[in-house]
Design an enzyme around this catalytic site. Structure first.
Site, PDB file in Angstrom:
ATOM      1  N   ARG A 179       0.839  -1.199   0.000  1.00 62.54           N
ATOM      2  CA  ARG A 179       0.000   0.000   0.000  1.00 62.54           C
ATOM      3  C   ARG A 179       0.871   1.245   0.000  1.00 62.54           C
ATOM      4  O   ARG A 179       0.601   2.211  -0.710  1.00 62.54           O
ATOM      5  CB  ARG A 179      -0.931  -0.019   1.210  1.00 62.54           C
ATOM      6  CG  ARG A 179      -2.203  -0.842   1.035  1.00 62.54           C
ATOM      7  CD  ARG A 179      -1.936  -2.266   0.556  1.00 62.54           C
ATOM      8  NE  ARG A 179      -3.141  -3.061   0.433  1.00 62.54           N
ATOM      9  CZ  ARG A 179      -3.590  -3.860   1.390  1.00 62.54           C
ATOM     10  NH1 ARG A 179      -2.945  -3.977   2.541  1.00 62.54           N
ATOM     11  NH2 ARG A 179      -4.678  -4.577   1.193  1.00 62.54           N
ATOM     12  N   ASP A 208       0.439  -7.195  -3.003  1.00 62.17           N
ATOM     13  CA  ASP A 208      -0.991  -6.998  -2.791  1.00 62.17           C
ATOM     14  C   ASP A 208      -1.540  -6.298  -4.024  1.00 62.17           C
ATOM     15  O   ASP A 208      -0.800  -6.039  -4.982  1.00 62.17           O
ATOM     16  CB  ASP A 208      -1.267  -6.185  -1.527  1.00 62.17           C
ATOM     17  CG  ASP A 208      -2.568  -6.607  -0.846  1.00 62.17           C
ATOM     18  OD1 ASP A 208      -3.629  -6.544  -1.513  1.00 62.17           O
ATOM     19  OD2 ASP A 208      -2.526  -6.997   0.327  1.00 62.17           O
ATOM     20  N   HIS A 278      -6.362 -10.453  -3.973  1.00 62.29           N
ATOM     21  CA  HIS A 278      -5.432  -9.332  -3.755  1.00 62.29           C
ATOM     22  C   HIS A 278      -4.382  -9.314  -4.861  1.00 62.29           C
ATOM     23  O   HIS A 278      -3.204  -9.036  -4.621  1.00 62.29           O
ATOM     24  CB  HIS A 278      -4.743  -9.445  -2.387  1.00 62.29           C
ATOM     25  CG  HIS A 278      -5.661  -9.211  -1.231  1.00 62.29           C
ATOM     26  ND1 HIS A 278      -5.880  -7.965  -0.687  1.00 62.29           N
ATOM     27  CD2 HIS A 278      -6.429 -10.068  -0.510  1.00 62.29           C
ATOM     28  CE1 HIS A 278      -6.736  -8.068   0.323  1.00 62.29           C
ATOM     29  NE2 HIS A 278      -7.092  -9.335   0.443  1.00 62.29           N
ATOM     30  N   ASP A 339      -6.613 -14.788   1.778  1.00 63.03           N
ATOM     31  CA  ASP A 339      -7.731 -14.134   2.460  1.00 63.03           C
ATOM     32  C   ASP A 339      -8.599 -13.336   1.493  1.00 63.03           C
ATOM     33  O   ASP A 339      -8.166 -12.967   0.406  1.00 63.03           O
ATOM     34  CB  ASP A 339      -7.213 -13.213   3.578  1.00 63.03           C
ATOM     35  CG  ASP A 339      -6.393 -12.057   3.038  1.00 63.03           C
ATOM     36  OD1 ASP A 339      -5.550 -12.300   2.161  1.00 63.03           O
ATOM     37  OD2 ASP A 339      -6.598 -10.911   3.477  1.00 63.03           O
ATOM     38  N   GLU A 340      -9.813 -13.078   1.929  1.00 62.70           N
ATOM     39  CA  GLU A 340     -10.741 -12.150   1.280  1.00 62.70           C
ATOM     40  C   GLU A 340     -10.870 -12.367  -0.227  1.00 62.70           C
ATOM     41  O   GLU A 340     -10.824 -11.430  -1.017  1.00 62.70           O
ATOM     42  CB  GLU A 340     -10.319 -10.705   1.569  1.00 62.70           C
ATOM     43  CG  GLU A 340     -10.345 -10.400   3.050  1.00 62.70           C
ATOM     44  CD  GLU A 340      -9.918  -8.981   3.369  1.00 62.70           C
ATOM     45  OE1 GLU A 340     -10.435  -8.426   4.338  1.00 62.70           O
ATOM     46  OE2 GLU A 340      -9.058  -8.448   2.649  1.00 62.70           O
ATOM     47  N   TRP A 406      -6.532 -13.975  11.727  1.00 60.18           N
ATOM     48  CA  TRP A 406      -6.608 -12.507  11.735  1.00 60.18           C
ATOM     49  C   TRP A 406      -8.018 -11.968  11.948  1.00 60.18           C
ATOM     50  O   TRP A 406      -8.196 -10.913  12.554  1.00 60.18           O
ATOM     51  CB  TRP A 406      -6.027 -11.924  10.442  1.00 60.18           C
ATOM     52  CG  TRP A 406      -6.936 -11.968   9.256  1.00 60.18           C
ATOM     53  CD1 TRP A 406      -7.071 -12.985   8.364  1.00 60.18           C
ATOM     54  CD2 TRP A 406      -7.845 -10.956   8.806  1.00 60.18           C
ATOM     55  NE1 TRP A 406      -7.997 -12.674   7.400  1.00 60.18           N
ATOM     56  CE2 TRP A 406      -8.492 -11.427   7.649  1.00 60.18           C
ATOM     57  CE3 TRP A 406      -8.174  -9.680   9.271  1.00 60.18           C
ATOM     58  CZ2 TRP A 406      -9.439 -10.701   6.944  1.00 60.18           C
ATOM     59  CZ3 TRP A 406      -9.129  -8.934   8.580  1.00 60.18           C
ATOM     60  CH2 TRP A 406      -9.745  -9.437   7.428  1.00 60.18           C
ATOM     61  N   THR A 483      -0.591  -0.638   5.651  1.00 58.16           N
ATOM     62  CA  THR A 483      -0.144   0.744   5.442  1.00 58.16           C
ATOM     63  C   THR A 483      -1.047   1.565   4.530  1.00 58.16           C
ATOM     64  O   THR A 483      -0.596   2.528   3.915  1.00 58.16           O
ATOM     65  CB  THR A 483       1.299   0.740   4.889  1.00 58.16           C
ATOM     66  OG1 THR A 483       1.343   0.023   3.653  1.00 58.16           O
ATOM     67  CG2 THR A 483       2.257   0.127   5.884  1.00 58.16           C
ATOM     68  N   GLU A 484      -2.346   1.229   4.448  1.00 65.26           N
ATOM     69  CA  GLU A 484      -3.250   2.091   3.693  1.00 65.26           C
ATOM     70  C   GLU A 484      -3.152   3.540   4.171  1.00 65.26           C
ATOM     71  O   GLU A 484      -3.216   4.480   3.382  1.00 65.26           O
ATOM     72  CB  GLU A 484      -4.709   1.620   3.852  1.00 65.26           C
ATOM     73  CG  GLU A 484      -5.045   0.354   3.097  1.00 65.26           C
ATOM     74  CD  GLU A 484      -4.945  -0.883   3.965  1.00 65.26           C
ATOM     75  OE1 GLU A 484      -5.650  -1.850   3.682  1.00 65.26           O
ATOM     76  OE2 GLU A 484      -4.148  -0.885   4.925  1.00 65.26           O
TER      77      GLU A 484
END
Length: 777
Positions: A179, A208, A278, A339-340, A406, A483-484
């Site tokens: 990020r 990512d 991602h 994930d996601e 997480w 770190t967005e």
């Protein structure tokens, strides 16, 4: 976190508030009052001896191997940090020590120590450090922490014996560089901090959707294209100019340099290469790896561009990438994300649906499991093991996978019960360092949850839900910095310090040796002084334990203090946040509040290098108890009106609810059951809450944007969250709005805030959701 104080009478609140906090001298010296002698993380065992050891230029250093890297590390510290150029010679236990003081570094006796353990003994004339490899390195770190912050010609060290070893074998810290990109020197500073506090795994989130940060020679476009992006917005956070490219990546030589630097400090670097989702950065560079969908597909492009298609070409690509990754990282573990994964593209893909049938899979969840297991087999064949986020449990866990839990503890608990190793790093327990460190609006923009220092410190990675046998599969814990919202090194350091100190103690120290009061009010002083000397940024602790609070009474005395050595405290009484041009605090402050009036007392800490805490605010109110209502029906539950429309603020419900004639009785404050079939709605609850005793009650809600609470017609706000209530029934009104959130490109970890209302009773520690049994209509 808010704190309130009890009422002493029914008609007049006369609480005397004495907030007595931290007291330290300007030099932050270790004292006998500190059972841990300033060491972080707290050692397993410390025995106090008599006298002190005086370290000087004349102290001789003797070691089994004078060229051992740990010995040279200590020698470098003494020369460059303490200005001591001590004589270094080979240790021979048969030769009697000469006069003067001696530091002996030896591995003799280390075979009986636990893994990564050490023994440090300090007597008036001799320091003996026993250990080998990592254990010796950690013993040196503890010895270095015993030195005062300030340098002088001689240094006095306490005579003590420390026997120490870690609770967990895996003690991790994750840094996301996708990020926002950080240079090699900046990354090394994070690794140095980790090593100083005995963390041993650096999880490097290199890949990512927002950027591919590792050079892969077989696929140069991964960094040429995937390593850069145009300006990006996360929520309301924009931190670089429009129309400019942003990015960067590490060459393979730079990767090797970081891995070598970390290994010299006994830190293993775990690379993360995200899959199957991602993956926007990789798919920007190689779009042929995404799913080809029918022309009439309604799956948004952003979803298609986020996930690999599980084709043979994709697996060949990933195996080639991982082959180069493994050549750079000797780590046993390779993190593959998992994930996601939004599987809508797979549902619409003819190839994926045929693959599901061909492999005899039930659904797309099992297709993800097939994807992960295929990669695991490849990595296992190369002698490596995978780590994945807890979503790799979906569809069945890969045979040898380690789960990094997480989303909460549930995934880790499930994996441990399946006899898989687990690393606990829940976003719900203070382990996510991108979260806010307090609820104050003065905090720099961060991800919308809270991870206060005490929450990080008090977390126990070993769940009580696991049996003793299952608990053995919890191999460690980790802190994560996404770190967005972290565009600079100053913000990076602010986000991890001092929470990294707390993490180290969770990972290393046994629970019985932890003491948050000692940690936060005594030992942190010395470490803040070190950060000041090193010009590191960090979050400066406030002068009062609570940041924004409301108290009731007529007279108050405050004595704010700072844990940071040499810091000054500035105060105001007029509602303004203090500056260094305001009154400097010097002695306890007494404030008289006239009947039915309010006063504000604010504080701010400013350190010797000019770093500032956020301002604290205490609102003092001299107000009598609000009388109870004459109510006796005792019908449990609140009346509730549902308004199916879109609202932007809870206030809008006042007018809309008038037109709604029908209402139902809700047995609790909840809206979750309605969200499945109603994308936009509002709810208005009315009734009474039973207050068990006279006192000042603190109310709060999960979101002040979506939820409004009124007690006896008075609106609860973040600025004024408490009310003095008499025993009995009081009117309560709750308004809640819900709108399906619009997706934000690049932002994944947003969850719609639920309807939750909390209450804190007088004298209670913490807050609890309102008990449905106390609500009536």
């Amino acid at each position: 976190m808010n704190k309130h104080y009890s009422l002493q009478t029914k008609t007049l609140l006369t609480t005397l508030c004495a907030l007595l906090l931290f007291t330290f001298g300007s030099k932050a010296q270790t004292t006998v009052d500190d059972p841990h002698y300033g060491i972080i993380p707290a050692p397993a065992s410390i025995t106090t001896g008599q006298g002190t050891f005086v370290f000087s230029q004349l102290t001789q250093i003797k070691a089994d191997n004078v060229k051992d890297r740990n010995v040279l590390f200590l020698k470098d510290f003494l020369l460059n940090n303490r200005h001591f150029n001590n004589k270094l010679s080979k240790y021979n236990p048969k030769i009697k020590s000469s006069k003067g003081t001696t530091l002996i570094i030896t591995s003799k006796g280390a075979a009986t120590l636990p893994k990564e353990g050490y023994k440090l003994t300090i007597t008036p004339r001799r320091i003996t450090l026993v250990g080998k490899d990592a254990g010796l390195f950690y013993g040196i770190q503890s010895l270095m922490q015993l030195f005062p912050v300030e340098t002088s010609g001689t240094e006095k060290l306490p005579c003590i014996t420390i026997e120490d070893s870690p609770r967990f074998g895996y003690r991790g810290m994750m840094l996301d560089v996708s990020r926002h990109f950080f240079t090699v020197p900046q990354v090394k500073k994070v690794i140095e901090l980790m090593a100083a506090y005995k963390l041993n795994n650096f999880h490097w989130h290199l890949v990512d959707g927002q950027g591919w940060r590792i050079e892969i020679k077989k696929y140069p476009k991964l960094t040429q294209v995937g390593g850069y992006r145009m300006q990006t917005m996360y929520g309301t956070n924009r931190d670089w100019p429009d129309s400019l490219s942003y990015g960067g990546y590490y060459t393979q030589d730079e990767i090797r340099d970081v891995v070598k630097f970390a290994a010299a400090r006994y830190i293993n670097v775990v690379p993360e290469i995200e899959m199957p989702a991602h993956s926007e950065a990789a798919l920007r560079a190689y779009p042929e790896l995404k799913c080809e969908l029918p022309a009439d597909s309604k799956v948004p492009a952003r979803e298609v561009n986020n996930i690999y298609c599980p084709t043979p070409e994709t697996f060949t690509f990933l195996e080639n990438v991982l082959t180069e990754v493994m050549e750079l990282f000797p780590s046993k573990y390779i993190h593959i994300g998992g994930d996601e994964a939004n599987k809508e593209p797979w549902k619409a893909s003819v190839f994926c649906q045929n693959l599901i049938k061909e492999k005899g899979l039930k659904d797309e969840h099992e297709l993800q499991s097939y994807f992960i297991q295929t990669i695991e087999k490849f990595l296992n064949s190369k002698g490596r093991s995978i780590i994945g986020w807890d979503e790799i449990l979906e569809g069945g866990l890969a045979p040898n996978a380690t789960v990094m839990s997480w989303t909460g503890e549930e995934g880790g608990i499930a994996a441990a019960r399946q006899k898989h190793n687990v690393i606990m790093t829940p976003q719900t327990t203070g382990n996510y360092f991108d979260h806010y460190q307090s609820g104050s609006p003065q905090e720099p923009v961060s991800f919308g949850r809270y991870a206060a220092l005490d929450e990080t410190y008090n977390y126990d990675p070993v769940s009580k839900e696991l049996t003793p046998e299952e608990q053995k599969y919890v191999i460690g814990t980790q802190g994560n910095l996404w770190t967005e919202y972290v565009p600079t090194v100053a913000k990076l350091q602010y986000q991890i310090m001092p929470r990294l100190f707390a993490l180290s103690e969770v990972a290393w120290s046994k629970p019985e040796n932890k003491d948050y009061t000692n940690f936060s009010e005594v030992r942190l002083a010395k470490h803040f002084a070190r950060l000041e000397n090193l010009h590191y940024n960090y979050r400066v602790p406030t002068a009062l334990t609570v940041i924004d609070t409301m108290v009731f009474g007529s007279k108050f005395t405050f004595a704010p203090k700072s844990v940071v050595p040499g810091a000054k405290i500035y105060i105001t009484y007029n509602g303004r946040d203090p500056l260094d041009t305001d009154w400097e605090y010097s002695s306890p402050v007494t404030i008289i509040v006239p009947p039915n009036e309010k006063r504000e007392f604010k504080t701010r800490v400013i350190t010797p290098t000019g770093r500032r805490s956020i301002a604290t605010r205490i609102l003092m109110v001299n107000k009598g108890l609000m009388p109870s209502t004459d109510y006796s029906a005792n019908k449990v539950g609140l009346t509730c009106k549902l308004i199916k429309s879109k609202f932007t603020t809870p206030d809008q419900l006042d007018y809309a609810a008038i037109a709604v004639k029908d209402s139902v009785v809700a047995d609790k404050l909840s809206a979750e059951a309605l969200k499945k079939d109603n994308p936009n709605f509002g709810m208005v609850f009315n009734g009474y809450i039973s207050i068990p005793a006279d006192g000042a009650y603190n109310f709060s809600q999960a979101s002040y944007t979506d939820t409004e609470v009124q007690i006896d017609g008075e609106k609860i706000t973040e600025a004024e969250p408490a009310l003095p209530l008499a025993k009995g029934f009081h009117k309560i009104k709750v308004k809640y709005i819900y709108n399906v959130p619009a997706p934000i490109p690049g932002q994944y970890r947003i969850r719609q805030t639920p309807l939750r209302v909390f209450i804190s009773a007088p004298g209670a520690v913490g807050k609890k959701e309102i008990d449905p049994a106390t609500l009536f209509n």
